[in-house]
Design an enzyme around this catalytic site. Structure first.
Site, short mmCIF file in Angstrom:
data_model
loop_
_atom_site.label_atom_id
_atom_site.label_comp_id
_atom_site.label_asym_id
_atom_site.label_seq_id
_atom_site.Cartn_x
_atom_site.Cartn_y
_atom_site.Cartn_z
N ASP A 240 -2.21 0.82 6.97
CA ASP A 240 -1.27 0.89 5.94
C ASP A 240 -0.96 -0.76 5.89
OD1 ASP A 240 -0.12 3.33 7.43
OD2 ASP A 240 -0.87 3.76 5.65
N GLU B 6 -1.28 -1.68 -4.41
CA GLU B 6 -2.56 -0.91 -4.77
C GLU B 6 -2.36 0.40 -5.64
OE1 GLU B 6 -6.19 1.26 -2.00
OE2 GLU B 6 -4.81 0.03 -0.99
N ASP C 113 0.99 -1.04 -0.24
CA ASP C 113 0.06 0.11 -0.11
C ASP C 113 0.96 1.30 -0.13
OD1 ASP C 113 -2.14 1.82 0.22
OD2 ASP C 113 -2.07 1.89 2.40
#
Length: 171
Positions: free
Chosen positions: A141, A69, A10
């Protein structure tokens, strides 16, 4: 059955989350998660910290694949550009290690884990905990990175069962 390790990332310019899972058959097992703190210094130093941190995670856990992501533009163009730089560093870390990379939009992750592309963040975090049998709290996160890794595990499993080849995303 062969186990496959997947590193989920992420990307963030201040905190980059990572999550490592191991997939055997249809089962996913949590190996590690955390976040790389890049809050100190100018942008070049922060990006280098992210690159080095991801390199350490890759060296320690030796994933076979990386799932990332995609950047979600919600606030401003300048924020998206800064996030894009952190995302670029994550892509370079995977490329430097010679690892295949898949990318997923936040809506794809939410759809894969919760069944609703507009699910709330807390719903996704709950599903990560349920799917990986985790009890302890984790940084958002890190949870997001595990969600991306789980999404990739589900997508690759479906594609393998159907005889399709893996590509950049599930499109």
């Amino acid at each position: 059955m062969t186990a496959t390790r997947i590193l989920g990332i992420d990307p963030g310019s201040r905190y980059t989350g990572y999550g490592v899972i191991e997939v055997t058959g249809g089962r996913s097992r949590h190996l590690a998660c955390g976040r790389i703190n890049a809050t100190v210094g100018e942008m070049p130093e922060r990006l280098l910290k992210i690159l080095r941190g991801l390199g350490e995670v890759i060296a320690e856990f030796r994933p076979a694949e990386v799932a990332l992501e995609e950047v979600f533009v919600n606030k401003s163009v300048s924020s998206a550009l800064v996030l894009g730089q952190a995302r670029g560093v994550a892509i370079v870390a995977a490329a430097q290690a010679g690892l295949p990379l898949a990318e997923y939009a936040a809506t794809q992750v939410k759809l894969a884990l919760v069944g609703n592309g507009r699910a709330e963040k807390l719903q996704v975090q709950h599903m990560v905990k349920v799917l990986l049998n985790l009890r302890e709290a984790m940084a958002a996160d890190a949870s997001d990175a595990l969600a991306v890794a789980l999404t990739h595990a589900h997508v690759r499993s479906t594609k393998m069962r159907s005889g399709l080849t893996l590509n950049k995303a599930w499109g």
